[in-house]
Design a protein around this motif. Structure first.
Motif, short mmCIF file in Angstrom:
data_model
loop_
_atom_site.label_atom_id
_atom_site.label_comp_id
_atom_site.label_asym_id
_atom_site.label_seq_id
_atom_site.Cartn_x
_atom_site.Cartn_y
_atom_site.Cartn_z
N TRP A 88 10.37 -0.32 -0.86
CA TRP A 88 9.74 -0.53 -2.16
C TRP A 88 8.47 -1.37 -2.01
N THR A 91 5.70 0.90 -0.29
CA THR A 91 5.22 2.19 -0.81
C THR A 91 5.11 2.31 -2.34
N SER A 92 5.78 1.45 -3.08
CA SER A 92 5.76 1.68 -4.53
C SER A 92 4.39 1.33 -5.13
N PRO A 93 3.99 2.07 -6.15
CA PRO A 93 2.75 1.77 -6.85
C PRO A 93 2.85 0.40 -7.52
N VAL A 94 1.78 -0.37 -7.43
CA VAL A 94 1.88 -1.78 -7.82
C VAL A 94 1.65 -2.02 -9.31
N GLY A 95 0.58 -1.51 -9.86
CA GLY A 95 0.34 -1.68 -11.29
C GLY A 95 -0.31 -3.00 -11.65
N PRO B 102 3.16 -7.77 -11.18
CA PRO B 102 3.72 -7.06 -10.04
C PRO B 102 3.06 -7.42 -8.72
N VAL B 103 1.82 -7.90 -8.75
CA VAL B 103 1.16 -8.29 -7.50
C VAL B 103 1.74 -9.61 -6.99
N ARG B 106 5.23 -9.11 -5.64
CA ARG B 106 5.26 -8.55 -4.29
C ARG B 106 4.75 -9.53 -3.24
N ARG B 117 -0.44 -3.87 4.21
CA ARG B 117 -0.08 -3.53 2.84
C ARG B 117 -0.40 -4.69 1.90
N MET B 121 -3.08 -4.46 -1.04
CA MET B 121 -2.61 -4.70 -2.40
C MET B 121 -3.51 -5.71 -3.09
#
Lengths: 185, 185
Positions: A88, A91-95, B102-103, B106, B117, B121
DNA sequence: ACAGCCATGTAACTCGTTACATGATTAC
DNA sequence: GTAATCATGTAACGAGTTACATGGCTGT
């Protein structure tokens, strides 16, 4: 019974997995406490009841394993849980962030309110900001000594600094706004 | 049929009332566009379908009135709607902002991800930030000339400046984080 | 003719919340 | 003994989403 494996989990589920990714084993209750201490600053701390139901789902999916009895059950990541989480992350789209800011929303409609109300609201916000920042900095201090490159809490420390800086800047913005509102009266 | 008058409305309902408080009459479709342009920066832009259902509720409650036919109906505040909104502004508990980032979430778990990644990001986030900021500044420019004390868009202008400053600062934080992440490698 | 926008809605569903309920353990 | 904290859940509900469906109007 069980869960549909093909469906994506809500982000909150990954967040909880993430809180379990620091190597320890936690009860639902403890997990909620950890969420209250850290997760709530960048995401949301789910309600107690949701923590338990989310843990149940993750358990059904084999992403966490439980130990202990019905009186007190603690959960830890399985290797599948760990690899699902890593996947996750990679690879998951962050948004883009979503901000629900009740103070800004009300300031937008400031013309409708009592001028004193607007001022008080902003001053109260300053106080709340200071409180939150103090809480976050307490967390940050607890990470000291384990926050260097390679240390386990390096990334949590980076995020805590991010949060602190955000709160600090928000304070200066609000102070500015108060000044602008009063000079124009 | 009808709504329970004793229940509080969700904040989004007040937000929509607020978007209708600038004196004009809007269709659901137009209201959604206005929310996309402005509300989304400090709150959330509700889905099209929610705009319609929320308008229906507000209409049932007598807080908005409709004009036009089934083909195209536009809504405006009633005097009750206006007073309910003012009352909400003056008396409702405000609460602290909720950020779903979400950033940051992560980054908290950055240790689990591919280092490239994480970097990508953060760089993507910088780009998204610039886009959002440009959109907000376009809104801000459209308010120029009506943004002085006493003008109708003074408060919206203050809030837009708040947002801009927030985006700007977020940019510098993220740039800093990128630097810190790379110097430590 | 066809694409794109304007415009309005319904249905199914999930997330997440609050309120409620229970009981053990610990501290004073 | 009694208050606070630890611990786990159930039930009901609302907010908000996505997917679907429909159709008129406008520009090319």
């Amino acid at each position: 019974m069980g869960q549909d494996l093909s469906r994506d989990l809500p982000i909150t589920a990954y967040a909880l997995l993430g809180l379990l990714s620091f190597g320890d084993s936690l009860t639902g209750y403890e997990l909620k406490q950890r969420a209250d201490r850290t997760l709530r600053f960048y995401w949301v701390s789910p309600a107690m009841s949701q923590v338990y139901s989310e843990l149940e789902r993750l358990h059904d999916l084999g992403l966490v394993k439980s130990q202990g009895d019905a009186r007190s059950t603690s959960y830890s990541l399985t290797s599948r849980g760990s690899s699902v989480l890593t996947d996750w992350m990679n690879t998951s789209p962050v948004g883009f962030p979503v901000l629900k800011h009740p103070v800004a929303l009300r300031l937008l409609l400031g013309a409708l309110a009592d001028p004193a109300r607007v001022t008080n609201m902003l001053r109260d916000h300053l106080a709340a900001l200071d409180e939150e920042r103090a809480a976050l900095e307490q967390v940050r201090h607890s990470l000291e000594g384990q926050d260097q490159p390679g240390d386990p809490f390096r990334y949590p420390a980076l995020v805590a600094d991010w949060g602190s800086s955000y709160f600090e800047h928000e304070r200066t913005i609000v102070e500015d706004l108060l000044r602008r509102i009063h000079e124009g009266t």
